[in-house]
Motif scaffolding. Structure first.
Motif, PDB file in Angstrom:
ATOM      1  N   THR A 142       0.839  -1.186   0.000  1.00 67.55           N
ATOM      2  CA  THR A 142       0.000   0.000   0.000  1.00 67.55           C
ATOM      3  C   THR A 142       0.882   1.247   0.000  1.00 67.55           C
ATOM      4  O   THR A 142       2.001   1.208   0.514  1.00 67.55           O
ATOM      5  CB  THR A 142      -0.919   0.023   1.257  1.00 67.55           C
ATOM      6  OG1 THR A 142      -1.520   1.315   1.381  1.00 67.55           O
ATOM      7  CG2 THR A 142      -0.122  -0.261   2.528  1.00 67.55           C
ATOM      8  N   PRO A 143       0.398   2.349  -0.581  1.00 70.32           N
ATOM      9  CA  PRO A 143       1.152   3.609  -0.502  1.00 70.32           C
ATOM     10  C   PRO A 143       0.947   4.338   0.820  1.00 70.32           C
ATOM     11  O   PRO A 143       1.477   5.427   1.005  1.00 70.32           O
ATOM     12  CB  PRO A 143       0.575   4.419  -1.667  1.00 70.32           C
ATOM     13  CG  PRO A 143      -0.833   3.949  -1.775  1.00 70.32           C
ATOM     14  CD  PRO A 143      -0.806   2.477  -1.447  1.00 70.32           C
ATOM     15  N   SER A 144       0.216   3.755   1.745  1.00 70.00           N
ATOM     16  CA  SER A 144      -0.110   4.403   3.014  1.00 70.00           C
ATOM     17  C   SER A 144       1.135   4.738   3.825  1.00 70.00           C
ATOM     18  O   SER A 144       1.945   3.862   4.142  1.00 70.00           O
ATOM     19  CB  SER A 144      -1.021   3.494   3.844  1.00 70.00           C
ATOM     20  OG  SER A 144      -1.070   3.923   5.186  1.00 70.00           O
ATOM     21  N   ILE A 145       1.266   6.005   4.186  1.00 71.60           N
ATOM     22  CA  ILE A 145       2.409   6.415   5.010  1.00 71.60           C
ATOM     23  C   ILE A 145       2.298   5.824   6.407  1.00 71.60           C
ATOM     24  O   ILE A 145       3.306   5.524   7.055  1.00 71.60           O
ATOM     25  CB  ILE A 145       2.521   7.959   5.051  1.00 71.60           C
ATOM     26  CG1 ILE A 145       3.829   8.380   5.724  1.00 71.60           C
ATOM     27  CG2 ILE A 145       1.337   8.583   5.747  1.00 71.60           C
ATOM     28  CD1 ILE A 145       5.062   7.970   4.984  1.00 71.60           C
ATOM     29  N   GLY A 146       1.074   5.616   6.874  1.00 76.52           N
ATOM     30  CA  GLY A 146       0.890   4.997   8.181  1.00 76.52           C
ATOM     31  C   GLY A 146       1.435   3.581   8.210  1.00 76.52           C
ATOM     32  O   GLY A 146       2.077   3.160   9.183  1.00 76.52           O
ATOM     33  N   TYR A 147       1.184   2.840   7.138  1.00 75.64           N
ATOM     34  CA  TYR A 147       1.720   1.476   7.032  1.00 75.64           C
ATOM     35  C   TYR A 147       3.250   1.507   7.080  1.00 75.64           C
ATOM     36  O   TYR A 147       3.886   0.724   7.780  1.00 75.64           O
ATOM     37  CB  TYR A 147       1.250   0.827   5.734  1.00 75.64           C
ATOM     38  CG  TYR A 147       1.780  -0.577   5.522  1.00 75.64           C
ATOM     39  CD1 TYR A 147       1.040  -1.685   5.904  1.00 75.64           C
ATOM     40  CD2 TYR A 147       3.037  -0.797   4.945  1.00 75.64           C
ATOM     41  CE1 TYR A 147       1.523  -2.977   5.725  1.00 75.64           C
ATOM     42  CE2 TYR A 147       3.534  -2.062   4.769  1.00 75.64           C
ATOM     43  CZ  TYR A 147       2.780  -3.154   5.160  1.00 75.64           C
ATOM     44  OH  TYR A 147       3.274  -4.420   4.988  1.00 75.64           O
ATOM     45  N   MET A 148       3.849   2.440   6.349  1.00 74.79           N
ATOM     46  CA  MET A 148       5.309   2.514   6.299  1.00 74.79           C
ATOM     47  C   MET A 148       5.898   2.850   7.665  1.00 74.79           C
ATOM     48  O   MET A 148       6.873   2.221   8.112  1.00 74.79           O
ATOM     49  CB  MET A 148       5.756   3.559   5.273  1.00 74.79           C
ATOM     50  CG  MET A 148       7.265   3.757   5.239  1.00 74.79           C
ATOM     51  SD  MET A 148       7.753   5.133   4.197  1.00 74.79           S
ATOM     52  CE  MET A 148       7.326   4.459   2.602  1.00 74.79           C
ATOM     53  N   ILE A 149       5.309   3.842   8.337  1.00 76.61           N
ATOM     54  CA  ILE A 149       5.850   4.251   9.640  1.00 76.61           C
ATOM     55  C   ILE A 149       5.744   3.112  10.653  1.00 76.61           C
ATOM     56  O   ILE A 149       6.662   2.877  11.442  1.00 76.61           O
ATOM     57  CB  ILE A 149       5.118   5.506  10.148  1.00 76.61           C
ATOM     58  CG1 ILE A 149       5.460   6.713   9.257  1.00 76.61           C
ATOM     59  CG2 ILE A 149       5.478   5.813  11.600  1.00 76.61           C
ATOM     60  CD1 ILE A 149       4.626   7.943   9.529  1.00 76.61           C
TER      61      ILE A 149
END
Length: 357
Positions: A277-284
């Motif tokens: 996913t491009p979700s920044i929340g997922y990355m953090i």
């Protein structure tokens, strides 16, 4: 003479206060004092104060809900307005000129299995382009949640995609907010502003430079007074269902915050990093491993890692420290430059040098 006293003499019907703490006017509860502060409730009063500030070269800041604005602990000099204008006009005809809304590509995606990207939008989406259009003019201070409810009660749809976004109409336009794959620019026709020179001007949507979390207002110095929307006499039942369900899904987003702090990553970056996913929340949360990271009373939210919460008496310095750590970690681990989608007021260039570069 203090600026607030000067303004009270110039505008006896508006109450300006000196050194008003601004924390109460942001959703995160952070912000130092305003040199001169007033809540303004009519379009004419807003226009008059903006023109006076422009003509007398007084620094001016207009706040809506303060949902995506970090104000420095030292506060703001000049005039600070809380925009409480609230007029909504539904017209019987369409505007004389209708402009073609530019398309903006959404950075949207969700992962149903892991972390705080668990909500999705695709099953709620539907097209309204075949529905009859209706022209609606709204003051820039109109509460977006209020506008959704009022217009749905009148059989008017098109705003349902922005349910549970704490924003004013002016703030929504300023940052071209998005709900799922929809951007506010897609239902705009034109925006009425006051220029830095103090002149009134109407800007068609084709000239707004609308993009992902961006518009011309980021650099133009223009103050948004009102806006003309082209909404729909659409399926009210379907729109209500979307607004209600979308609001339920977004309850995982913490309210004592400034909203999502960073833009989602691009499709190319997602592909290079092989993320679901491009979700920044997922990355953090899953890649940078910074969920629950804390400085003072500011903390990367356990509810959704794209948000930084104030869990007590956090300062703007605490908030900046966490933002800086996330940016540095992303650069070191992933060779990616994160871009904040919140705004910073009252900070020096040196304080933001490694954040808004």
């Amino acid at each position: 003479m203090m600026l607030a006293d000067q303004l009270n003499q110039q505008f006896p019907d508006i109450k300006f206060s000196a050194e008003e703490p601004l924390a109460a006017y942001t959703t995160v509860g952070i912000g130092g004092p305003a040199e001169a502060f007033a809540r303004i409730r009519t379009r004419s009063a807003l226009s008059d104060v903006v023109k006076y500030a422009r003509q007398n070269k007084i620094p001016l800041t207009i706040l809506g809900w303060g949902a995506n604005t970090l104000i420095a602990d030292r506060g703001l000099r000049g005039i600070v307005i809380r925009n409480d204008t609230s007029e909504i006009t539904v017209h019987d005809t369409l505007p004389a000129e209708i402009f073609q809304t530019p398309r903006v590509d959404a950075r949207w995606g969700a992962d149903d299995n892991q972390g705080t990207a668990k909500y999705d939008f695709a099953d709620l989406d539907f097209s309204e382009h075949q529905a009859e259009k209706v022209w609606v003019t709204m003051d820039s201070g109109v509460s977006l949640p209020m506008a959704i409810n009022i217009l749905l009660s009148k059989g008017i749809t098109g705003l349902q995609w922005y349910a549970r976004i704490p924003a004013s109409v002016g703030g929504a336009i300023y940052n071209n907010i998005h709900g799922g794959t929809h951007f506010i620019s897609e239902i705009l026709n034109s925006v009425s502003v006051i220029t830095p020179e103090g002149e009134e001007k109407n800007i068609p949507v084709t000239e707004l430079e609308a993009a992902y979390d961006y518009s011309r207002f980021h650099h133009s110095g223009e103050s948004i007074i009102s806006a003309d929307f082209l909404l729909y006499k659409g399926d009210v039942a379907a729109a209500k269902q979307v607004a209600q369900e979308w609001a339920v899904r977004k309850k995982i987003q913490p309210q004592n915050s400034l909203g999502c702090v960073f833009q989602n990553i691009s499709a190319d970056e997602q592909k290079r990093l092989e993320l679901p996913t491009p979700s920044i929340g997922y990355m953090i949360e899953h890649v940078l491993k910074l969920q629950n990271y804390r400085v003072g009373d500011a903390v990367v939210s356990a509810k959704h890692a794209a948000f930084i919460e104030n869990v007590g008496n956090a300062t703007a310095a605490d908030y900046l420290s966490i933002i800086r750590t996330i940016i540095t970690t992303a650069e070191e681990k992933l060779n990616i430059a994160l871009k904040p989608e919140i705004f910073f007021l009252g900070f020096t260039d040196a304080e933001l040098a490694d954040i808004t570069k």
